[in-house]
Motif scaffolding. Sequence first.
Motif, PDB file in Angstrom:
ATOM      1  N   ARG A   1      -3.983  -3.600  -5.062  1.00  0.00           N
ATOM      2  CA  ARG A   1      -4.006  -4.916  -5.695  1.00  0.00           C
ATOM      3  C   ARG A   1      -2.645  -5.365  -6.183  1.00  0.00           C
ATOM      4  NH1 ARG A   1      -8.197  -8.289  -5.502  1.00  0.00           N
ATOM      5  NH2 ARG A   1      -8.311  -8.754  -7.720  1.00  0.00           N
TER       6      ARG A   1
ATOM      7  N   SER B   1      -3.370  -7.801  -2.784  1.00  0.00           N
ATOM      8  CA  SER B   1      -4.755  -8.186  -3.071  1.00  0.00           C
ATOM      9  C   SER B   1      -5.299  -9.167  -2.043  1.00  0.00           C
ATOM     10  CB  SER B   1      -4.870  -8.783  -4.476  1.00  0.00           C
ATOM     11  OG  SER B   1      -4.160 -10.006  -4.559  1.00  0.00           O
TER      12      SER B   1
ATOM     13  N   ASP C   1      -6.200   0.075 -10.925  1.00  0.00           N
ATOM     14  CA  ASP C   1      -6.564  -1.230 -10.368  1.00  0.00           C
ATOM     15  C   ASP C   1      -8.080  -1.392 -10.287  1.00  0.00           C
ATOM     16  OD1 ASP C   1      -3.970  -2.061 -10.097  1.00  0.00           O
ATOM     17  OD2 ASP C   1      -3.807  -1.570  -7.974  1.00  0.00           O
TER      18      ASP C   1
ATOM     19  N   GLU D   1     -10.546  -4.091 -12.371  1.00  0.00           N
ATOM     20  CA  GLU D   1     -11.382  -5.069 -11.660  1.00  0.00           C
ATOM     21  C   GLU D   1     -12.846  -4.928 -12.037  1.00  0.00           C
ATOM     22  OE1 GLU D   1     -12.040  -8.359  -9.569  1.00  0.00           O
ATOM     23  OE2 GLU D   1     -10.035  -7.467  -9.745  1.00  0.00           O
TER      24      GLU D   1
END
Length: 550
Positions: free
Chosen positions: A11, A217, A510, A514
């Motif tokens: 990402r 990303s 990451d 998320e």
Amino acid sequence: MMEVTGIGVGRGIAVGPVLRMPEPLPEPADIASENEPLVELERASAALNETTEDLNVLGARAGGDAKDVLEAQALMAQDPAVLEDIEERIGSGKTAERAVFEAFRAYQYVLESMGGYLAGRGADLKDVAQRVVAHLQRVPLPGVPVSDTPFVLVAGDLAPADTALLDLDKVLALVTRDGGPTSHTAILARAKGIVAVVGAIGADDLTDGMTVIVDASTGNIVVNPSAAAIAQVEERRSAHAASAPLTPGALADGTPVSLLANLGSPGEAQAAVALGAEGVGLFRTEFLFLDAAQAPSVEEQRVQYLALLDAFPGKKVTVRVLDAGADKPLAFLGETHEENPALGRRGIRALRDAEPVLRDQLQALAEASAQSEADLWVMAPMVADAGETEYFVSLAREFGLKTVGITAEVPAAAILADQIAERTDFVSIGTNDLTQYTMAADRLLGSVASYQDPWHPAVLRMIKSIGQAGRALGKPVGVCGESAADPLLAVVLVGLGATDLSMTAAALADVRAELLRHTLAEAQDLAARAVAATSAADARAVVSAAISGS
């Protein structure tokens, strides 16, 4: 602003000037040697030995997965069949340079034509040949360029050694024309936490000095961005750095999602713990077997397993028994030639034919578990149906192993997930192999790299089937393929029924960040949208659009 698009790894986002990888050495001229064959043979032998030493040194410096890859390349430089071929070509009047080039190229073509794991080794042979020729010509091997200032490295592709030894203080991001999400370049970049976009269409148009934004990303590379776009990158990087505390994995509504590490040796455990791994979702035991002339003893294995378990007291550690045979032939498993090794005698199929090897491994795991405070889970690779499940679970129980499962990697296991889940304690989905078998596309074959995408709705439907079976029977369902390291896809996987996710440790932060942005209901909605899509690109775009509200 021009954009180049590829497949993002992770990402991260970076901005900086392009610096291209030098072109490989040109093909040696096909001319008659002016020296006696014995002289040319001595030159070739010396260069091969120097290359072997170089690769072993580089492997020791790199460690981890890269060490295994580089040591395997070192063995290629001493392969008896290749050495014999080189000697024959030199005997016919070739120069050492040309003989090395032709011999390695011939074997490269053979391996690539076989597909599967061996096709990937073909690319490694090409890199070995380049190294030997460079020694013969006494010229530097074209490698990662040196720069006083940070840069974005752009290349056709990178050799494993180049990726493994990148200077992270100088390389801001990596962009390659070739490769897919499960290529060596992508896997090693993810493991090192490098911002990367692979398989980038248009990468050849990027020239030295261009300023680019590399957004993993989205898989986009923005060329010559505006000052405002660059400022947004800095804001996003600052926000990202502050958004991932080392807390247990969970969704926004508190639904727990265990975040685990994929490991290839006990030596990788400490770094995984430091990066927030809550345990191990996949420990690959092949490191003990692949370079061995005979299977390691129970005691040799016990020592290694105990070292791993002791790094995770009170935590779950999932160990996969030996996944070899066919495409990774081992003499003590009974070597056989197969036309299509990716569909051959591997995993549980090979172990059933060599049950003493499996019994020794289970014995060693049981003994290590008895001496450790870790929570040991054991699973078998490449299980296809209820019969294979019953075989492995029953055998593991003989040794007193308490938590026994299987790795779902073939479509048959997904189709029969309800039958398999009834007979096992857990299921772990290996999305790398599940993708290649669902899409009938060898994951190491560059010509079908575009099919190697776990976002494809066909693959997601396989995962959904396994998730539903696990939920109905109250059995944990993990994902241990590289797909779990994609933060957006990780949310979809949870929506499809995954209860834990295992990945390279560098991706944990990451993914953790998320997951905290979505509730379980939202994850399930995103999963439904992805499953209903018509292609991998469509699924990714639909989910991205839903999250951004566009």
